[in-house]
Scaffold this motif. Structure first.
Motif, mmCIF file in Angstrom:
data_model
loop_
_atom_site.group_PDB
_atom_site.id
_atom_site.type_symbol
_atom_site.label_atom_id
_atom_site.label_comp_id
_atom_site.label_asym_id
_atom_site.label_seq_id
_atom_site.Cartn_x
_atom_site.Cartn_y
_atom_site.Cartn_z
ATOM 1 N N PRO A 74 1.045 -1.131 -0.344
ATOM 2 C CA PRO A 74 0.182 -0.180 -0.069
ATOM 3 C C PRO A 74 0.748 1.802 0.354
ATOM 4 N N GLY A 75 1.924 1.097 0.830
ATOM 5 C CA GLY A 75 2.932 2.245 0.571
ATOM 6 C C GLY A 75 3.286 2.579 -0.659
ATOM 7 N N VAL A 76 3.552 2.355 -2.111
ATOM 8 C CA VAL A 76 4.158 2.119 -2.393
ATOM 9 C C VAL A 76 3.140 2.339 -3.755
ATOM 10 N N TYR A 77 1.991 2.291 -3.444
ATOM 11 C CA TYR A 77 0.774 2.433 -4.318
ATOM 12 C C TYR A 77 0.468 4.009 -4.211
ATOM 13 N N LYS A 78 0.794 4.155 -2.434
ATOM 14 C CA LYS A 78 0.568 5.949 -2.309
ATOM 15 C C LYS A 78 1.488 6.517 -2.916
ATOM 16 N N ALA A 79 2.467 5.777 -3.322
ATOM 17 C CA ALA A 79 3.675 6.595 -3.524
ATOM 18 C C ALA A 79 3.376 7.061 -5.273
ATOM 19 N N ALA A 80 3.143 5.969 -5.569
ATOM 20 C CA ALA A 80 2.666 6.019 -7.254
ATOM 21 C C ALA A 80 1.940 7.115 -7.640
ATOM 22 N N LEU A 81 0.476 6.469 -6.637
ATOM 23 C CA LEU A 81 -0.855 8.218 -7.192
ATOM 24 C C LEU A 81 0.200 9.488 -6.729
ATOM 25 N N ALA A 82 0.586 9.660 -5.912
ATOM 26 C CA ALA A 82 1.216 11.262 -5.057
ATOM 27 C C ALA A 82 2.172 11.656 -6.522
ATOM 28 N N LYS A 83 3.023 10.417 -7.058
ATOM 29 C CA LYS A 83 4.371 10.627 -8.479
ATOM 30 C C LYS A 83 3.108 11.963 -9.391
ATOM 31 N N SER A 84 1.999 11.133 -9.334
ATOM 32 C CA SER A 84 0.957 11.618 -10.569
ATOM 33 C C SER A 84 0.834 12.599 -10.385
ATOM 34 N N THR A 85 0.539 13.405 -9.501
ATOM 35 C CA THR A 85 0.256 14.514 -8.742
ATOM 36 C C THR A 85 1.253 15.962 -9.347
ATOM 37 N N TRP A 86 0.535 17.022 -9.288
ATOM 38 C CA TRP A 86 1.687 18.330 -9.847
ATOM 39 C C TRP A 86 2.360 18.050 -10.987
ATOM 40 N N ASN A 87 1.794 17.482 -11.988
ATOM 41 C CA ASN A 87 2.670 17.853 -12.933
ATOM 42 C C ASN A 87 1.321 18.236 -14.411
ATOM 43 N N GLU A 88 1.860 18.748 -15.165
ATOM 44 C CA GLU A 88 1.091 20.351 -15.542
ATOM 45 C C GLU A 88 0.531 19.223 -17.212
ATOM 46 N N TRP A 89 -0.971 19.745 -17.619
ATOM 47 C CA TRP A 89 -1.228 18.701 -18.660
ATOM 48 C C TRP A 89 -2.545 19.246 -19.169
ATOM 49 N N THR A 90 -2.605 19.064 -20.335
ATOM 50 C CA THR A 90 -3.059 20.281 -21.381
ATOM 51 C C THR A 90 -4.642 18.804 -21.183
ATOM 52 N N MET A 91 -5.381 19.284 -20.748
ATOM 53 C CA MET A 91 -7.181 18.048 -20.768
ATOM 54 C C MET A 91 -8.062 18.016 -21.781
ATOM 55 N N ARG A 92 -9.017 17.714 -22.444
ATOM 56 C CA ARG A 92 -9.869 18.145 -23.005
ATOM 57 C C ARG A 92 -11.132 17.650 -21.855
ATOM 58 N N VAL A 93 -11.915 18.467 -21.159
ATOM 59 C CA VAL A 93 -13.049 18.367 -20.255
ATOM 60 C C VAL A 93 -14.208 17.884 -20.930
ATOM 61 N N LYS A 94 -15.133 17.679 -20.562
ATOM 62 C CA LYS A 94 -16.412 17.630 -21.234
ATOM 63 C C LYS A 94 -17.194 18.203 -19.494
ATOM 64 N N CYS A 95 -18.016 18.946 -19.390
ATOM 65 C CA CYS A 95 -18.926 19.513 -18.262
ATOM 66 C C CYS A 95 -20.039 19.109 -18.879
ATOM 67 N N GLN A 96 -21.282 17.792 -17.946
ATOM 68 C CA GLN A 96 -22.210 17.597 -18.884
ATOM 69 C C GLN A 96 -23.437 18.099 -16.884
ATOM 70 N N ALA A 97 -24.288 18.199 -17.502
ATOM 71 C CA ALA A 97 -25.112 17.924 -16.342
ATOM 72 C C ALA A 97 -26.419 17.067 -16.447
ATOM 73 N N GLN A 98 -26.609 15.953 -14.979
ATOM 74 C CA GLN A 98 -26.926 14.671 -15.383
ATOM 75 C C GLN A 98 -27.552 14.710 -14.160
ATOM 76 N N TYR A 99 -29.418 15.103 -14.498
ATOM 77 C CA TYR A 99 -29.962 14.885 -12.866
ATOM 78 C C TYR A 99 -30.039 16.063 -12.138
ATOM 79 N N VAL A 100 -29.381 15.921 -10.990
ATOM 80 C CA VAL A 100 -29.624 16.651 -9.993
ATOM 81 C C VAL A 100 -27.818 17.484 -9.786
ATOM 82 N N ASN A 101 -26.978 16.728 -10.925
ATOM 83 C CA ASN A 101 -25.255 16.840 -10.270
ATOM 84 C C ASN A 101 -24.248 17.106 -12.208
#
Length: 170
Positions: free
Chosen positions: A133-160
């Motif tokens: 689990p420690g290596v798993y958490k470190a792998a997720l942490a390694k993916s943070t704070w990197n800059e990405w260009t992201m194509r994002v879709k915003c969609q309303a569904q029901y109440v969210n």
């Protein structure tokens, strides 16, 4: 000036004309009702956090990527096609926060984009999670704070309002 467009063209691909939005503008223009067309935007953002305790992936049918149910050892039933398979594959469906200088946004990141961000297939990430689990958490942490260009879709569904990362480019 409107920095977003409302179609899912591939403006993120290398060499393409790029039109960017920021998170705050996207949130202001997000669709309010399910009958409103989704909003697509391209943002330069960083992955701020991924909760390591979430269900990061699901078991899927190897033929159609639909969810399967484990019936017993080596038996996985796909409701979509009504077949039982001897094995399943894991596919990402991660909830993550992305940030830019204007704000923060909670998003859903699906398999293809998550593999790019995490640098591992979901089956491998599962092996790491189970073995250390420690290596798993470190792998997720390694993916943070990197800059990405992201194509994002915003969609309303029901109440969210749902925000999906459709494409990711470093």
């Amino acid at each position: 000036i409107q920095h977003y467009d409302n179609d899912d063209n591939d403006c993120c691909r290398p060499g393409a004309k790029k039109r960017y939005s920021d998170i705050a503008s996207m949130q202001e223009q997000a669709p309010a009702t399910p009958d409103t067309p989704p909003l697509y935007a391209t943002v330069n953002a960083m992955l701020a956090s991924v909760n390591p305790d979430q269900s990061l992936y699901y078991l899927a049918c190897p033929e159609n990527n639909r969810k399967v149910t484990e019936q017993g050892p080596g038996e996985f039933f796909c409701e979509y096609d009504g077949k039982t398979y001897p094995h399943a594959v894991r596919r990402y469906i991660a909830t993550a926060r992305i940030v830019d200088s204007s704000g923060i946004l909670l998003t859903q990141i699906f398999n293809d984009q998550a593999e790019i961000i995490f640098g591992k297939q979901a089956d491998r990430m599962h092996e790491i999670r189970e073995s250390d689990p420690g290596v798993y958490k470190a792998a997720l942490a390694k993916s943070t704070w990197n800059e990405w260009t992201m194509r994002v879709k915003c969609q309303a569904q029901y109440v969210n309002l749902y925000i999906f990362v459709m494409r990711v480019y470093p």
